[in-house]
Design an enzyme around this catalytic site. Structure first.
Site, PDB file in Angstrom:
ATOM      1  N   SER A 234      -0.956   2.732   6.401  1.00 36.14           N
ATOM      2  CA  SER A 234      -1.127   3.301   7.741  1.00 36.14           C
ATOM      3  C   SER A 234       0.184   3.400   8.507  1.00 36.14           C
ATOM      4  CB  SER A 234      -2.135   2.482   8.552  1.00 36.14           C
ATOM      5  OG  SER A 234      -1.694   1.146   8.695  1.00 36.14           O
TER       6      SER A 234
ATOM      7  N   ASN B  46       0.859  -1.177   0.000  1.00 35.71           N
ATOM      8  CA  ASN B  46       0.000   0.000   0.000  1.00 35.71           C
ATOM      9  C   ASN B  46       0.900   1.233   0.000  1.00 35.71           C
ATOM     10  OD1 ASN B  46      -2.342  -1.604   0.163  1.00 35.71           O
ATOM     11  ND2 ASN B  46      -2.139  -1.741   2.390  1.00 35.71           N
TER      12      ASN B  46
ATOM     13  N   HIS C 266       3.071  -6.831   2.274  1.00 36.99           N
ATOM     14  CA  HIS C 266       2.138  -7.788   2.859  1.00 36.99           C
ATOM     15  C   HIS C 266       2.256  -9.102   2.082  1.00 36.99           C
ATOM     16  CE1 HIS C 266      -0.422  -4.813   5.140  1.00 36.99           C
ATOM     17  NE2 HIS C 266       0.100  -3.984   4.244  1.00 36.99           N
TER      18      HIS C 266
ATOM     19  N   HIS D 223       6.648  -1.736   3.708  1.00 32.39           N
ATOM     20  CA  HIS D 223       6.460  -3.143   4.074  1.00 32.39           C
ATOM     21  C   HIS D 223       5.668  -3.835   2.978  1.00 32.39           C
ATOM     22  CE1 HIS D 223       3.304  -0.633   5.783  1.00 32.39           C
ATOM     23  NE2 HIS D 223       2.472  -1.637   5.613  1.00 32.39           N
TER      24      HIS D 223
HETATM   25  P1  AMP Z   1      -0.522  -0.710   5.850  1.00 30.14           P
HETATM   26  O1  AMP Z   1      -1.947  -0.358   6.200  1.00 30.14           O
HETATM   27  O2  AMP Z   1      -0.311  -1.206   4.468  1.00 30.14           O
HETATM   28  O3  AMP Z   1       0.421   0.402   6.242  1.00 30.14           O
HETATM   29  O4  AMP Z   1      -0.178  -1.965   6.769  1.00 30.14           O
HETATM   30  C1  AMP Z   1       0.154  -1.851   8.104  1.00 30.14           C
HETATM   31  C2  AMP Z   1      -0.077  -3.190   8.709  1.00 30.14           C
HETATM   32  O5  AMP Z   1       0.601  -3.225   9.952  1.00 30.14           O
HETATM   33  C3  AMP Z   1      -1.547  -3.508   8.998  1.00 30.14           C
HETATM   34  O6  AMP Z   1      -1.920  -4.684   8.294  1.00 30.14           O
HETATM   35  C4  AMP Z   1      -1.584  -3.680  10.505  1.00 30.14           C
HETATM   36  O7  AMP Z   1      -2.466  -4.701  10.908  1.00 30.14           O
HETATM   37  C5  AMP Z   1      -0.140  -4.017  10.819  1.00 30.14           C
HETATM   38  N1  AMP Z   1       0.289  -3.679  12.171  1.00 30.14           N
HETATM   39  C6  AMP Z   1       0.029  -2.544  12.856  1.00 30.14           C
HETATM   40  N2  AMP Z   1       0.629  -2.577  14.061  1.00 30.14           N
HETATM   41  C7  AMP Z   1       1.285  -3.763  14.126  1.00 30.14           C
HETATM   42  C8  AMP Z   1       2.084  -4.401  15.116  1.00 30.14           C
HETATM   43  N3  AMP Z   1       2.344  -3.829  16.289  1.00 30.14           N
HETATM   44  N4  AMP Z   1       2.592  -5.631  14.841  1.00 30.14           N
HETATM   45  C9  AMP Z   1       2.327  -6.234  13.653  1.00 30.14           C
HETATM   46  N5  AMP Z   1       1.590  -5.679  12.683  1.00 30.14           N
HETATM   47  C10 AMP Z   1       1.059  -4.473  12.920  1.00 30.14           C
END
Ligand code: AMP
Length: 124
Positions: A105, A97, A112, A110
């Site tokens: 977010s 994303n 997925h 990263h």
């Molecule tokens: P994005 O919305 O593409 O930025 O993905 C961020 C991802 O990080 C989301 O799928 C969240 O569920 C995941 N996430 C947020 N906080 C944590 C955490 N503490 N440990 C593991 N994953 C997390």
């Protein structure tokens, strides 16, 4: 007001994922090497939902530069490796994303890695 660590222009030097990489926050690690780590997503969208995170805190894919070319290739190979090692090597999805408008977010690049259920196209 507390400043977020996960905005592109955040004054904080550390993103959420950087704190996990540095073991300042907990993470469920499944793989790591000198260039990246892989953790389980805390809110999985599929039976297998891993995050491949470079140690280098590139905020978004669109912030990567030609000097990141080898790193970006490495992240894809690691994504394939961890999917295979999880028994999902035949059917998995890798998604990035880029930007809040695309659902990003956490502003630390990263990948997925999703698998373990039927994955429809296009994603929502
Ligand atoms: P994005 O919305 O593409 O930025 O993905 C961020 C991802 O990080 C989301 O799928 C969240 O569920 C995941 N996430 C947020 N906080 C944590 C955490 N503490 N440990 C593991 N994953 C997390």
């Amino acid at each position: 007001m507390t400043a977020s660590t996960d905005k592109p222009d955040s004054p904080s030097p550390k993103t959420l994922f950087q704190k996990i990489i540095d073991r300042e926050l907990p993470g469920s690690f499944v793989y790591e090497d000198e260039q990246c780590v892989v953790i389980k997503d805390i809110n999985p969208g599929a039976p297998l939902h891993l995050l491949v995170i470079p140690r280098k805190p590139i905020p978004r894919l669109s912030d990567a530069t030609p000097e990141d070319q080898a790193l970006l290739g490495h992240l894809l190979l690691v994504a394939s490796q961890v999917a295979r090692e999880a028994g999902c090597g035949e059917a998995f999805r890798v998604a990035i994303n880029n930007g809040a408008g695309a659902g990003q977010s956490v502003f630390h690049l990263h990948l997925h890695v999703l698998a373990g259920r039927p994955l429809k196209w296009p994603p929502g």
